[in-house]
Scaffold this motif. Structure first.
Motif, PDB file in Angstrom:
ATOM      1  N   GLU A 119      -4.543   3.278  -1.541  1.00 51.91           N
ATOM      2  CA  GLU A 119      -5.427   4.015  -0.889  1.00 51.91           C
ATOM      3  C   GLU A 119      -5.146   4.389   0.445  1.00 51.91           C
ATOM      4  OE1 GLU A 119      -6.826  -0.374  -0.280  1.00 51.91           O
ATOM      5  OE2 GLU A 119      -5.724   0.886  -1.809  1.00 51.91           O
ATOM      6  N   TYR A 120      -4.092   4.150   1.080  1.00 52.80           N
ATOM      7  CA  TYR A 120      -3.538   4.686   2.373  1.00 52.80           C
ATOM      8  C   TYR A 120      -2.200   5.386   2.149  1.00 52.80           C
ATOM      9  CZ  TYR A 120      -7.115   1.452   4.143  1.00 52.80           C
ATOM     10  OH  TYR A 120      -8.137   0.831   4.338  1.00 52.80           O
ATOM     11  N   LYS A 190      -6.778   9.709  11.405  1.00 59.18           N
ATOM     12  CA  LYS A 190      -7.125  10.079   9.967  1.00 59.18           C
ATOM     13  C   LYS A 190      -6.916  11.885   9.843  1.00 59.18           C
ATOM     14  CE  LYS A 190     -10.523  10.044   6.359  1.00 59.18           C
ATOM     15  NZ  LYS A 190     -11.721   9.587   5.780  1.00 59.18           N
ATOM     16  N   ASP A 193      -8.274  12.783   3.322  1.00 57.63           N
ATOM     17  CA  ASP A 193      -8.884  11.612   2.752  1.00 57.63           C
ATOM     18  C   ASP A 193      -7.698  10.560   2.372  1.00 57.63           C
ATOM     19  OD1 ASP A 193     -11.439  12.637   2.775  1.00 57.63           O
ATOM     20  OD2 ASP A 193     -10.948  13.619   0.811  1.00 57.63           O
ATOM     21  N   ASN A 194      -7.906   9.352   3.129  1.00 57.55           N
ATOM     22  CA  ASN A 194      -6.955   8.213   3.064  1.00 57.55           C
ATOM     23  C   ASN A 194      -5.420   8.391   3.352  1.00 57.55           C
ATOM     24  OD1 ASN A 194      -9.129   6.490   1.839  1.00 57.55           O
ATOM     25  ND2 ASN A 194      -8.446   7.407  -0.132  1.00 57.55           N
TER      26      ASN A 194
END
Length: 270
Positions: A119-120, A190, A193-194
């Motif tokens: 997710e990252y 950030k 997204d992710n």
């Protein structure tokens, strides 16, 4: 003749380097070979001593911080990946679009390559300013398969205003004023997204880093150099005994008191 002509042409260039003298070497050696004059022992001693000094200067000081700097960044990139995949990383700051990876539990950690938490995606963009870019084969690819990338760029050929514009439009990690970066945590911002990113600047200490802080737009399409800026350079590490020969005059003016290669995190004060 050709060597002398090449040297003459290169002499008109505003940027001078010692390697421009290399074309003269073959002619000089040929001249010594056919010359009947003898070189005295004192002259030979002087030549040998001169070359020993040059070998020391170019081998120990000249751009010497570039390779250790990329090694340090490679090591930190390893630590971030290992921290995430070993579940020993502490994540915080997600609510305000930042990500802090704490590395304080990584002493003696030695893990094999594995997939990072999907997710990252963590990117580190490194700008090398007014110094050589490290050999790209030394840039670690440890994170390519694990979604953590070390992206090396340089500002070669760019003017100061262009470099300031690059900094102004880079990914800035949000931080409070007058804070220092902990050696056991890595901060990201950030960008999607992710997807999280940070921007680092590697620059010789002979340059005043605050002179590169771009100023807010005054509204007329030009930078207002009298306004305050929220951009801040937070020091991360320094490599000692680094001399950048293109600015040798600045080193002489400072009596060689500033011989470091500094790495900064680009941040935005909140």
């Amino acid at each position: 003749m050709s060597s002398g002509l090449g040297l003459l042409v290169l002499s008109f260039a505003p940027h001078q380097e010692m390697r421009f003298l290399l074309p003269m070497l073959s002619g000089f050696i040929f001249f010594l070979g056919i010359s009947k004059s003898k070189i005295s022992r004192s002259m030979m001693t002087s030549i040998a001593l001169f070359n020993i000094i040059l070998a020391f200067v170019f081998g120990y000081f000249h751009e010497s911080g570039v390779v250790p700097a990329i090694w340090k960044l490679n090591t930190q990139n390893h630590q971030v990946i290992d921290a995430v995949k070993s579940s020993k990383a502490t994540f915080s700051g997600l609510k305000n679009d930042t990500l802090t990876v704490s590395l304080d539990n990584l002493q003696g950690l030695n893990l094999d390559i594995a997939e990072i938490t999907p997710e990252y995606k963590l990117n580190t963009v490194v700008w090398f300013v007014y110094t050589l870019i490290p050999p790209l084969h030394l840039v670690d690819t440890y994170g390519e398969k694990t979604r953590s990338n070390l992206i090396v760029k340089n500002t070669s050929g760019k003017k100061k205003q262009e470099i300031m514009s690059i900094f102004k439009h880079s990914t800035l990690v949000q931080t409070r004023s007058n804070v220092s970066v902990s050696p056991v945590q890595v901060d990201y911002r950030k960008v999607d997204d992710n997807v999280y990113e940070r921007t680092l600047v590697v620059i010789p200490s002979i340059y005043n880093i605050r002179e590169f802080i771009p100023q807010p737009d005054s509204g007329n399409g030009k930078d207002d150099f009298n306004s305050n800026s929220n951009l801040e350079f937070i020091p991360i590490f320094s490599i000692h005994n680094h001399i950048e020969f293109d600015s040798l005059d600045m080193y002489f003016k400072s009596l060689f008191k500033s011989r470091d290669l500094n790495c900064y995190l680009l941040t935005e004060k909140i």
